[in-house]
Design an enzyme around this catalytic site. Structure first.
Site, PDB file in Angstrom:
ATOM      1  N   SER A 143       0.864  -1.183   0.000  1.00  0.00           N
ATOM      2  CA  SER A 143       0.000   0.000   0.000  1.00  0.00           C
ATOM      3  C   SER A 143       0.897   1.228   0.000  1.00  0.00           C
ATOM      4  CB  SER A 143      -0.842  -0.008   1.290  1.00  0.00           C
ATOM      5  OG  SER A 143      -1.458   1.246   1.502  1.00  0.00           O
ATOM      6  N   TYR A 156      -2.388  -0.557  10.513  1.00  0.00           N
ATOM      7  CA  TYR A 156      -2.462  -0.951   9.094  1.00  0.00           C
ATOM      8  C   TYR A 156      -1.142  -0.628   8.391  1.00  0.00           C
ATOM      9  CZ  TYR A 156      -4.005  -1.180   4.234  1.00  0.00           C
ATOM     10  OH  TYR A 156      -4.108  -1.492   2.900  1.00  0.00           O
TER      11      TYR A 156
END
Ligand code: NDP
Length: 246
Positions: A143, A156
Site C-alpha cells: 500500500s 495498518y
C-alpha cells in the site's frame, strides 16, 4: 501468449473482490492459468465460472490466509491442477482503521494475522515449490501505507511496512531464481473500507476514497511485472490516483 510472455500458473489470494478479482480478470485475459483463493467461496466460484466460460483456465479454492496449513494446501492444489506454480500473488488484506486510543486490539490482531502472517504463509508455501522447479515470482500487495503513516492507520501501515521489509529481504535472499515484486496501491475501488468499524475513521475515509482508482489499474501493474522476461525483476510499483496527494 508469446515466447516473451509465456502462459504462467498464478495463485491469487483474496480474489473474491476488489484488486484480487481485477487481477484474476486481467491475468486470465492474458492467458495465464489461475487458482483463486478467499473465504467467500460462492463469489470465487462464480468468478471462476465466468472466466472459464470466457475461455480462461481458472479454478477456485476456499482459503483462509491466517492458517498456514490452509495456504500450503492452496499452493499444493495449484500444483495438482497445473503441475507447477510460477507466480504467487499475496493480495488478501484487511483495513479496519481506528485511532490507537480506541484500543480495538482484536482488529490490530486481525490486521497482523491477515496482512503480515498471511503474506508470510504465502511465501512459506510457495518458496519451496518454486525453488524445486527452478524459479518463480512472488508478488506482494502492500500500500502507499508501506511508505507513510497517517492517523487511524498506525497498525495498518505497520503491517504494510512489514510487507515491504519482508519483500525486500526475500528479494535480497532469493537473487538468482525468485523474482519479488511489491505492488503498492493508493486509494482504489474495492470493499476494503467496509471493514472499518470506528465511526470517525469510517467518515474520514469517505472524502479520501472519492478519488479512488479502478481496481483494474492495480491489476495492470501486477500484469506488467508478471509479463517481464525472466532476467527482469520489477521490485516495486507504487500506483496512486493522479488527483491524490497521499
Ligand atoms: P477487498 O476488501 O475488496 O479485498 C480483500 C480480499 O482479501 C477479499 O477477496 C477477501 O476475501 C480477502 N481476505 C480477507 N481476509 C482473508 C483471509 N483471512 N483469508 C483469505 N482471504 C482474505 O480489498 P482490496 O481489493 O482493496 O484489497 C486487496 C489488497 O490491496 C489488500 O492487501 C489491501 O491492503 C491492499 N490495498 C488496497 C487499497 C485500496 O484502496 N483498495 C490501497 C492499498 C492497498 P474473503 O473476505 O472472501 O476472504
Amino acid at each position: 501468449m508469446t515466447a516473451h510472455n509465456p502462459a504462467k500458473v498464478i495463485a491469487i489470494t483474496g480474489a473474491s473482490s476488489g484488486i484480487g478479482e481485477a487481477a484474476a480478470r486481467r491475468l486470465a485475459a492474458d492467458g495465464h492459468r489461475l487458482l483463486l483463493g478467499a473465504r467467500r467461496t460462492e463469489r470465487l466460484s462464480r468468478l471462476a465460472r465466468e472466466l472459464t466460460a470466457a475461455g480462461g483456465t481458472v479454478a477456485a479454492e476456499r482459503l483462509d490466509v491466517t492458517d498456514a496449513a490452509d495456504v500450503r494446501d492452496f499452493v499444493a492444489c495449484a500444483r495438482e491442477h497445473y503441475g507447477r506454480v510460477d507466480v504467487m500473488v499475496n493480495n488478501a488484506g484487511v483495513m479496519p482503521l481506528s485511532p490507537l486510543a480506541a484500543l480495538r486490539t482484536d482488529e490490530w490482531d486481525r490486521m497482523i494475522d491477515v496482512n503480515v502472517r498471511g503474506v508470510l504463509h504465502g511465501i512459506a508455501a510457495a518458496l519451496p515449490v518454486m525453488r524445486g522447479q527452478g524459479g518463480g515470482h512472488i508478488v506482494n500487495i502492500a500500500s502507499v501505507g508501506a511508505y507513510e503513516v497517517s492517523p487511524t492507520a498506525a497498525v495498518y501501515c505497520a503491517t504494510k511496512f512489514a510487507v515491504r521489509a519482508i519483500s525486500e529481504g526475500l528479494r535480497q535472499e532469493s537473487a538468482g531464481d525468485i523474482r519479488v515484486t511489491l505492488v503498492s496501491p493508493g486509494v482504489t475501488e474495492s470493499e476494503l473500507a467496509e471493514g472499518i468499524t470506528d465511526p470517525a475513521a469510517r467518515e474520514a475515509m469517505k472524502a479520501y476514497r472519492a478519488a479512488a482508482l479502478p481496481a483494474s489499474a492495480i491489476a495492470d501493474a501486477i500484469a506488467y511485472a508478471v509479463a517481464q522476461p525472466p532476467q527482469v525483476d520489477v521490485n516495486e510499483i507504487v500506483v496512486r490516483p493522479t488527483a491524490s496527494a497521499q
